[in-house]
Structures are given as C-alpha cells and as structure tokens.
Design a protein around this motif. Structure first.
Motif, PDB file in Angstrom:
ATOM      1  N   ASP A  94       0.862  -1.310   0.035  1.00 20.15           N
ATOM      2  CA  ASP A  94       0.016  -0.183  -0.040  1.00 20.15           C
ATOM      3  C   ASP A  94       0.765   1.303  -0.047  1.00 20.15           C
ATOM      4  N   VAL A  95       1.811   1.438  -1.044  1.00 18.41           N
ATOM      5  CA  VAL A  95       2.865   2.450  -0.850  1.00 18.41           C
ATOM      6  C   VAL A  95       2.276   3.352  -1.766  1.00 18.41           C
ATOM      7  N   GLU A 110       2.514  11.665  -8.376  1.00 17.97           N
ATOM      8  CA  GLU A 110       2.295  10.744  -7.386  1.00 17.97           C
ATOM      9  C   GLU A 110       2.046   9.075  -7.703  1.00 17.97           C
ATOM     10  N   LEU A 111       2.997   8.289  -7.081  1.00 20.52           N
ATOM     11  CA  LEU A 111       2.983   7.018  -7.472  1.00 20.52           C
ATOM     12  C   LEU A 111       2.136   6.173  -6.479  1.00 20.52           C
ATOM     13  N   GLY A 112       1.219   5.381  -7.112  1.00 16.61           N
ATOM     14  CA  GLY A 112       0.565   4.507  -6.031  1.00 16.61           C
ATOM     15  C   GLY A 112      -0.937   5.046  -5.622  1.00 16.61           C
ATOM     16  N   PRO A 113      -1.515   4.638  -4.670  1.00 12.06           N
ATOM     17  CA  PRO A 113      -0.895   3.530  -3.765  1.00 12.06           C
ATOM     18  C   PRO A 113      -1.089   1.918  -4.604  1.00 12.06           C
ATOM     19  N   LEU A 114       0.191   1.384  -4.434  1.00 20.25           N
ATOM     20  CA  LEU A 114       0.464   0.237  -5.031  1.00 20.25           C
ATOM     21  C   LEU A 114       1.033  -0.856  -4.100  1.00 20.25           C
ATOM     22  N   SER A 115       0.943  -2.114  -4.295  1.00 20.69           N
ATOM     23  CA  SER A 115       1.640  -3.169  -3.571  1.00 20.69           C
ATOM     24  C   SER A 115       2.267  -4.064  -4.573  1.00 20.69           C
ATOM     25  N   VAL A 116       3.501  -4.506  -4.408  1.00 25.18           N
ATOM     26  CA  VAL A 116       4.143  -5.211  -5.367  1.00 25.18           C
ATOM     27  C   VAL A 116       4.867  -6.439  -4.412  1.00 25.18           C
TER      28      VAL A 116
END
Ligand SMILES: Nc1ncnc2c1ncn2[C@@H]1O[C@H](COP(=O)(O)OP(=O)(O)OP(=O)(O)O)[C@@H](O)[C@H]1O
Ligand SMILES: [Mg+2]
Length: 312
Positions: A94-95, A110-116
C-alpha cells in the motif's frame, strides 16, 4: 575561563595587604609581584586550553563509540550482503510516493497506492511508458526513497531507518544515470579471475583489464561503460540485481545476449533480478511483469515459462 586583570591585580593587592601579618620583607614581596605579573601569559594559555582539551576528549569518546559500533555490526553480521539476507520476499505494501508534496500538488507526480511482492529467485520486469514511475518504483523497492505512506517489508518484517543500511546491501544496481566506479568491489585473486572472465563474456576484454584493485581504464564508449558497470555489479555478488534500462545503449546483438543469456544465467545462479525494460520482444524472459501507467500499477502477471508459450 580566564585569568583576567582584576584577578591578577587582586592577587597583588592581597599580597600587599598580607605583608604585615605575614611579616614579608620588600625583596620577597617584589619577587611575588614580578612572578604574578609574568605568570599571566602562561596561566591564560593553560586555562584557555581547558575547553579545547574537554572537547577533544568528548570527540575521542564519540569516535571510539562509533568504531566499536561498526566493528560490533561487522562481527554480528559478517555476511550482510549474503544469500541469507533474503529468505523469501521483498514487498511494497500500500505504498504511495509523491514528488512535489502530498497528492502530487504543484505539477508533481504521485505513485500508487500500490503493492508489489518480489519473491526470491524471481525475474521481475517493470515496464511502462516514459514517466510512468518505473525508476521511482525501484528506488522505493531498494529503500532509496521512503514511502509517503505504506511499508517496505523484507520477509514480512518492516524496513525502518535502522535496517535501511543492511537492507541496501542486498542489492547491486545499475541505474540509467549510473556512476561507474573504477575501483573493484573485491580484489582477492579469485575475484580478479572472475572479473577477467566477465570482461571476456561481455566482450570488452580487448579494451579493459583489471589491475590489483581497479579497472585498467574507464575511457570507453557509452555502451562499453555500461558493460563495465555490469561487471562491477556482478563482482559485488549480492543476492538481488537491478538493471534500469541497462540494454538501452547496447547494440542489437548484445541486447539479445543480455536478455537471452545473461539474465537466465543470473536466474540459474539463484539471483533475484529486477529489470526495467522497454524491450517488449524480450518480455518472455520475465517470470513476472509489472506494468505502470501514470504512477498506477495496471498489470501484475506471471509469465508462462517458455516451454508453455506458443511464441515468445
Ligand atoms: N527527482 C524528481 N523530482 C521531481 N519529480 C520527479 C523526480 N524524479 C522523477 N520525477 C517525476 O516522476 C515521474 C516518474 O518518473 P520516473 O523516473 O519514475 O519515470 P520512469 O517510468 O522511470 O520513466 P523513464 O522511462 O523515462 O525512465 C515523472 O513524471 C518525473 O517527472
Ligand atoms: Mg526511469
């Protein structure tokens, strides 16, 4: 602290006042006065040095504590960049990250929110258009940027500032704006042999050799310098390798060597590999592809092994 004039003349006055009770003769008294007058310089010197000596002692104490800390760290974790450093996975959870303030205000990004999640031994390709956030994503994965929100985890454990140094030693990275180090990361005989075989493998051995501690030259073409950066990364022998558009400056023949020989070799050696790439004809080399678009993760898929693909 200072041996000032009032103190000096006060002492002389005191001697004069005590002349009667102590029964001092004129010769003894004048001797005292002369000594007191001439002592001012040396006393000032000694008193003036006391703060410097105290500061030096504090500084020495701090240096000793720091070097003890460093050697304790080295003893506790002698193989910090070793295979044991990554047991299962690294994960961004959740970055978010933003340039130009929260929400990417002021024309920022802005990057994300994303999870990898990157599993040990996996070859992960990060793809997407220019400016989609690939380099930002890998800087977050490598712990070089601190997420605005969300977490970076190693084997499920959050990486905070205290772990960031050791975490960073898991990676060898060649960024697109890399700096080429002339010095070798290791200079034992085995590493020198290894360096020569990598130079040969990367077809720059006719241009560069290794001396005892460094490459013989770095005066090379752009593509050759990038190959040398790759040799440097190989020699570090760290468990995770990251290449940000490494192949961009290579000729088509060597680009093929990179994707179809060097990357599979690293995988066979058990390395975990992150590749930022625009070379879609080689995406089949990946175990998994993550695609970014305007800072958002729009695809995260496993790639079927070559044997199961109808066409690569
Ligand atoms: N240091 C920075 N300060 C402000 N904005 C930045 C900074 N670095 C990158 N950006 C912005 O963040 C966005 C994503 O940049 P990033 O370098 O992650 O893209 P990329 O996908 O790696 O692109 P490319 O394929 O061109 O290398 C871009 O819009 C860029 O302008
Ligand atoms: Mg980039």
């Amino acid at each position: 602290m200072n041996y000032d004039e009032p103190t000096q003349f006060g002492s002389i006055g005191l001697m004069l006042a005590l002349r009667g009770p102590l029964d001092l003769d004129a010769a003894t008294l004048s001797g005292f006065v002369i000594v007191l007058l001439y002592m001012r310089g040396p006393i000032d010197l000694v008193l003036g040095a006391i703060p410097d000596v105290a500061q030096a002692s504090v500084a020495f104490g701090r240096i000793a504590a720091l070097s003890n800390g460093i050697s304790a760290h080295a003893e506790a974790d002698p193989a910090a960049p070793g295979e044991a450093g990554l047991a299962e996975s690294i994960e961004l959870r959740d970055v978010r990250y933003s340039f130009g303030g929260p929400g990417g205000a002021g024309g920022g990004f802005e990057l994300g929110p994303l999870s990898v999640t990157l599993a040990k031994g996996e070859t992960l390709f990060i793809v997407g258009e220019n400016g989609s956030g690939k380099t930002t994503l890998i800087k977050l994965l490598l712990g070089l940027y601190t997420p605005t929100s969300g977490q970076l985890l190693l084997d499920g454990e959050p990486i905070g500032p205290a772990q960031a140094g050791a975490y960073g030693e898991l990676f060898s990275a060649v960024f697109s704006d890399y700096f080429l180090f002339e010095e070798l990361p290791r200079s034992d005989p085995e590493s020198l042999d290894r360096a020569r075989s990598y130079l040969k493998r990367l077809e720059i051995d006719h241009k560069v050799d290794v001396t005892e501690t460094a490459f013989s030259t770095t005066d090379l073409s752009t593509g050759q310098r990038k190959r040398l950066a790759l040799v440097h990364a190989y020699l570090e022998q760290r468990p995770i390798m990251m290449f940000d558009e490494w192949a961009a400056d290579q000729d088509p023949t060597f680009r093929r060597v990179f994707y179809t020989e060097l990357l599979p070799d690293l995988k066979r050696q058990g390395k975990t590999v992150i590749v930022v790439s625009h070379d879609d004809r080689y995406f089949g080399v990946a175990d998994r592809i993550v695609r970014l678009r305007e800072g958002q993760l729009v695809r995260d898929e496993s790639v079927a092994p070559p044997a199961m693909q109808t066409a690569v």
